[in-house]
Design an enzyme around this catalytic site. Structure first.
Site, PDB file in Angstrom:
ATOM      1  N   LYS A 163     -15.575 -10.671  -5.159  1.00  0.00           N
ATOM      2  CA  LYS A 163     -14.898  -9.566  -4.271  1.00  0.00           C
ATOM      3  C   LYS A 163     -15.398 -10.043  -2.931  1.00  0.00           C
ATOM      4  O   LYS A 163     -16.515  -9.502  -2.636  1.00  0.00           O
ATOM      5  CB  LYS A 163     -15.055  -8.358  -4.903  1.00  0.00           C
ATOM      6  CG  LYS A 163     -14.681  -7.248  -3.684  1.00  0.00           C
ATOM      7  CD  LYS A 163     -13.519  -7.139  -3.184  1.00  0.00           C
ATOM      8  CE  LYS A 163     -13.285  -5.954  -2.119  1.00  0.00           C
ATOM      9  NZ  LYS A 163     -13.690  -6.434  -0.622  1.00  0.00           N
TER      10      LYS A 163
ATOM     11  N   GLU B 134     -28.402  -5.149  -3.200  1.00  0.00           N
ATOM     12  CA  GLU B 134     -29.224  -5.443  -1.937  1.00  0.00           C
ATOM     13  C   GLU B 134     -28.589  -4.962  -0.938  1.00  0.00           C
ATOM     14  O   GLU B 134     -27.396  -4.986  -0.449  1.00  0.00           O
ATOM     15  CB  GLU B 134     -29.131  -6.975  -1.797  1.00  0.00           C
ATOM     16  CG  GLU B 134     -30.342  -7.508  -0.993  1.00  0.00           C
ATOM     17  CD  GLU B 134     -29.914  -7.839   0.489  1.00  0.00           C
ATOM     18  OE1 GLU B 134     -30.139  -6.639   1.288  1.00  0.00           O
ATOM     19  OE2 GLU B 134     -29.310  -8.877   0.905  1.00  0.00           O
TER      20      GLU B 134
ATOM     21  N   CYS C  74     -29.269  -8.253   7.379  1.00  0.00           N
ATOM     22  CA  CYS C  74     -29.990  -6.851   6.748  1.00  0.00           C
ATOM     23  C   CYS C  74     -31.467  -7.092   6.606  1.00  0.00           C
ATOM     24  O   CYS C  74     -32.066  -6.048   6.777  1.00  0.00           O
ATOM     25  CB  CYS C  74     -29.408  -7.004   5.247  1.00  0.00           C
ATOM     26  SG  CYS C  74     -29.791  -8.697   4.431  1.00  0.00           S
TER      27      CYS C  74
ATOM     28  N   GLU D 249     -30.034   2.621   9.820  1.00  0.00           N
ATOM     29  CA  GLU D 249     -29.745   1.132  10.082  1.00  0.00           C
ATOM     30  C   GLU D 249     -28.446   1.109  11.007  1.00  0.00           C
ATOM     31  O   GLU D 249     -27.630   1.653  10.611  1.00  0.00           O
ATOM     32  CB  GLU D 249     -29.433   0.367   8.702  1.00  0.00           C
ATOM     33  CG  GLU D 249     -28.850  -1.109   8.939  1.00  0.00           C
ATOM     34  CD  GLU D 249     -28.774  -1.829   7.621  1.00  0.00           C
ATOM     35  OE1 GLU D 249     -27.857  -1.210   7.101  1.00  0.00           O
ATOM     36  OE2 GLU D 249     -29.375  -2.737   7.450  1.00  0.00           O
TER      37      GLU D 249
ATOM     38  N   THR E  87     -22.355   2.517  -0.419  1.00  0.00           N
ATOM     39  CA  THR E  87     -21.508   1.696  -1.457  1.00  0.00           C
ATOM     40  C   THR E  87     -22.518   1.596  -2.609  1.00  0.00           C
ATOM     41  O   THR E  87     -22.132   1.567  -3.797  1.00  0.00           O
ATOM     42  CB  THR E  87     -21.072   0.507  -1.026  1.00  0.00           C
ATOM     43  OG1 THR E  87     -20.061   0.621   0.347  1.00  0.00           O
ATOM     44  CG2 THR E  87     -20.115  -0.305  -1.889  1.00  0.00           C
ATOM     45  N   GLY E  88     -23.539   1.222  -2.422  1.00  0.00           N
ATOM     46  CA  GLY E  88     -24.715   0.948  -3.272  1.00  0.00           C
ATOM     47  C   GLY E  88     -24.623   2.150  -4.418  1.00  0.00           C
ATOM     48  O   GLY E  88     -24.545   2.308  -5.535  1.00  0.00           O
TER      49      GLY E  88
ATOM     50  N   GLY F 168     -24.658  -4.922   0.498  1.00  0.00           N
ATOM     51  CA  GLY F 168     -23.871  -4.149   1.354  1.00  0.00           C
ATOM     52  C   GLY F 168     -24.613  -2.839   1.803  1.00  0.00           C
ATOM     53  O   GLY F 168     -25.650  -2.787   1.850  1.00  0.00           O
ATOM     54  N   SER F 169     -23.794  -1.982   1.977  1.00  0.00           N
ATOM     55  CA  SER F 169     -24.383  -0.657   2.504  1.00  0.00           C
ATOM     56  C   SER F 169     -24.998   0.140   1.474  1.00  0.00           C
ATOM     57  O   SER F 169     -24.667   0.176   0.413  1.00  0.00           O
ATOM     58  CB  SER F 169     -23.204   0.268   3.368  1.00  0.00           C
ATOM     59  OG  SER F 169     -22.398   0.649   2.615  1.00  0.00           O
TER      60      SER F 169
HETATM   61  P1  ADP Z   1     -20.500  -3.011   5.168  1.00  0.00           P
HETATM   62  O1  ADP Z   1     -20.854  -1.886   5.951  1.00  0.00           O
HETATM   63  O2  ADP Z   1     -21.505  -3.965   5.433  1.00  0.00           O
HETATM   64  O3  ADP Z   1     -18.949  -3.512   5.328  1.00  0.00           O
HETATM   65  P2  ADP Z   1     -19.814  -2.123   2.497  1.00  0.00           P
HETATM   66  O4  ADP Z   1     -20.709  -1.497   1.698  1.00  0.00           O
HETATM   67  O5  ADP Z   1     -18.784  -1.061   2.987  1.00  0.00           O
HETATM   68  O6  ADP Z   1     -20.632  -2.658   3.619  1.00  0.00           O
HETATM   69  O7  ADP Z   1     -19.102  -3.284   2.277  1.00  0.00           O
HETATM   70  C1  ADP Z   1     -19.874  -4.349   1.355  1.00  0.00           C
HETATM   71  C2  ADP Z   1     -18.801  -4.918   0.304  1.00  0.00           C
HETATM   72  O8  ADP Z   1     -18.583  -3.654  -0.541  1.00  0.00           O
HETATM   73  C3  ADP Z   1     -17.441  -5.198   0.959  1.00  0.00           C
HETATM   74  O9  ADP Z   1     -16.920  -6.367  -0.054  1.00  0.00           O
HETATM   75  C4  ADP Z   1     -16.552  -3.967   0.332  1.00  0.00           C
HETATM   76  O10 ADP Z   1     -15.115  -4.344   0.406  1.00  0.00           O
HETATM   77  C5  ADP Z   1     -17.044  -3.400  -0.738  1.00  0.00           C
HETATM   78  N1  ADP Z   1     -17.050  -2.193  -0.933  1.00  0.00           N
HETATM   79  C6  ADP Z   1     -16.637  -1.085  -0.054  1.00  0.00           C
HETATM   80  N2  ADP Z   1     -16.446  -0.076  -0.509  1.00  0.00           N
HETATM   81  C7  ADP Z   1     -16.601  -0.063  -2.049  1.00  0.00           C
HETATM   82  C8  ADP Z   1     -16.551   0.775  -3.149  1.00  0.00           C
HETATM   83  N3  ADP Z   1     -16.416   1.992  -3.192  1.00  0.00           N
HETATM   84  N4  ADP Z   1     -16.658  -0.167  -4.486  1.00  0.00           N
HETATM   85  C9  ADP Z   1     -17.081  -1.355  -4.433  1.00  0.00           C
HETATM   86  N5  ADP Z   1     -16.991  -2.082  -3.514  1.00  0.00           N
HETATM   87  C10 ADP Z   1     -16.831  -1.659  -2.296  1.00  0.00           C
END
Ligand code: ADP
Length: 495
Positions: free
Chosen positions: A189, A265, A300, A399, A246-247, A242-243
């Protein structure tokens, strides 16, 4: 032809609309909907990607599951899988410049860095894991003579790899390399704002001979596709970068569904600590500036907090400001650019809001602080230095993920350690000192996954990368990454 001429020839190449890649077939989302892909370089529309739905995601998961169960990939001899993955790396290398330019048009990273960090490091990573396929052995346990204890490593099943926008190929390869090398199937994804080069990388995997269904790509919104992956009862592992927000969602979704493993991560607020005894302060300043401002801080492990010993604070900030002011910000496709675009408008707005908050809380903008090059239609920001921030300030705790450096000072080694560790994050850190014992003490004391000594950035695929505390768990890179993608099985045999 010079590299710049080749890059310029590719900068306006048409990009066709991209579909989903499921079961070896490229096709539209079931809804027929698409997302517009905007270039951060000038705000222009590049193309569209398919807006995957929950149903599309389920189709991809089912395809990955079938491929896993019928062993079309994990059942191949290791040497055959190695050959295919090496061919994949070769195909990427053959179109390295095109991949890099496509990625930069999509995500805004300066091309000089993108060439090395994106296709460059992704190719090295795929080769590294390909080469390991027929070199990783099982184990025989040290038992008594009447039994034989065997430890097998087995592929786990379906891995969902969820990738961010800052380094899509590199981070994609960190997940795809070990997951595929160990025989798993993957649903990939990509980020909404950096999918194009990663889709191409996946196509090349299939072209190299990775069987249909073993690697599927579903583009679309995190809240739809990512959510469908994380709540699925048929995904075994989430490999995420990612963030933190979301983690956290992924962990909740795992707990509420099949308790799938979540390797996260997440972000960082990494402290780069400069002692007065550092050998070359001018070099420390230049490298520290690059350590936060390359890719406009969208890294990161960026050294986003600088801790400087009191006695050299003013002198060091002056050097650093000079280095920051000299950074060439602008067109990411110009090889002389040192900091490209901010990936998207929302991120740019957030960066600027952090600068305002820092000032409102008592910090001073010593350098930069503003949006620039607005006339291009793209998203650019000056390398920014905030001084006078104290531990409770937002700019020290949160961050930014942009070109914003917060500088504080410390009294002695103990104070430096306390300040460096006073954060929820634990991803990376840096130490500048000529004292060898102090360097080793600092490496031990900093609670992070990596500590750079007398440099900042650059660790290659041979060493693990991962965070402690709220920066996540599990490791990308090195042979240790295999641990995320295998189950250990014990055979206890009475002789
Ligand atoms: P960033 O601020 O770096 O965009 P995100 O965590 O929003 O960080 O995004 C990192 C990845 O996680 C992207 O591929 C995004 O589409 C995906 N993402 C965002 N929200 C969700 C969620 N609720 N569940 C799973 N994946 C997600």
């Amino acid at each position: 032809m010079s590299d710049q001429t080749k890059i310029d020839a590719l900068r306006h190449a048409p990009l066709s609309p991209r579909g989903l890649l499921i079961d070896g077939q490229t096709g539209p989302a079931e809804s027929g909907k698409t997302d517009t892909v905007i270039s951060p370089i000038d705000g222009s529309i590049l193309t569209t990607t398919a807006a995957g739905t929950a149903g599309d995601t389920e189709r991809a998961i089912a395809s990955a599951r079938r491929a896993f169960e019928d062993k079309r990939w994990r059942g191949m001899p290791p040497a055959a899988r190695k050959k295919i993955m090496l061919r994949w790396a070769d195909l990427m290398e053959a179109e390295m410049l095109a991949l890099a330019v496509m990625g930069v048009r999509n995500n805004g990273t300066e091309i000089g860095m993108a060439l090395k960090a994106e296709p460059g490091s992704a190719i090295a990573t795929i080769r590294y894991y390909a080469e390991a396929i027929d070199k990783v052995y099982g184990e025989i346990a040290p038992t008594s003579d009447d039994v034989l204890g065997l430890i097998h490593r087995e592929a786990i099943g379906v891995v969902a790899a969820i990738i961010p926008w800052n380094f899509p190929l590199m981070i994609g390869a960190w997940k795809l390399g070990p997951a595929l090398a160990m025989g798993n199937s993957v649903v990939l994804k990509p980020s909404e704002t950096a999918a194009l080069s990663l889709i191409r990388m996946a196509e090349l995997a299939l072209e190299a001979g990775i069987p249909p269904g073993v690697l599927n790509v579903v583009t679309g919104a995190g809240k739809i596709v990512g959510e469908a992956l994380s709540t699925s009862m048929d995904v075994d592992v989430i490999a995420f970068t990612g963030s933190g927000a979301t983690g956290r969602r992924l962990l909740q979704a795992s707990a509420a569904s099949n308790m799938k493993r979540c390797y996260l991560e997440l972000g960082g607020k990494s402290a780069n600590v400069v002692f007065a005894d550092a050998k070359n302060l001018a070099e420390a300043a230049a490298v520290s500036a690059a350590g936060i401002f390359r890719n406009s801080g969208q890294v990161c492990v960026a050294g986003s907090r600088l801790l400087v010993e009191h006695s050299i604070h003013d002198e060091f900030v002056a050097e650093l400001s000079k280095a920051a002011a000299a950074i060439k910000v602008g067109d990411p496709l110009d090889l002389t650019t040192q900091a490209g675009a901010i990936n998207n408008q929302t991120q740019l707005d957030q960066n600027l809001a952090y600068v305002e908050t820092a000032q409102a809380e008592g910090g001073t903008v010593a350098q930069g602080g503003k949006r620039i090059l607005q006339e291009t239609g793209g998203y650019y920001m000056e390398p920014t230095i905030i001084t006078g921030a104290t531990p409770e300030h937002t700019i020290i705790q949160k961050e930014v993920f942009g070109p914003v450096l917060a500088v504080s000072s410390f009294a002695d080694e103990a104070d430096a350690i306390t300040q460096a560790n006073a954060t929820d994050y634990g991803l990376a850190g840096g130490v500048w000192t000529a004292d060898l014992s102090r360097a080793h003490r600092m490496v031990r004391e900093l609670r992070t996954g990596v500590v750079h000594v007398n440099t900042y950035g650059g660790p290659d695929v041979t060493v693990p990368m991962g965070g402690v505390k709220q920066s996540g768990n599990g490791h990308d890179k090195s042979l240790h990454a295999f641990e995320k993608y295998v189950d250990l099985k014990t055979a206890w045999i009475k002789l």
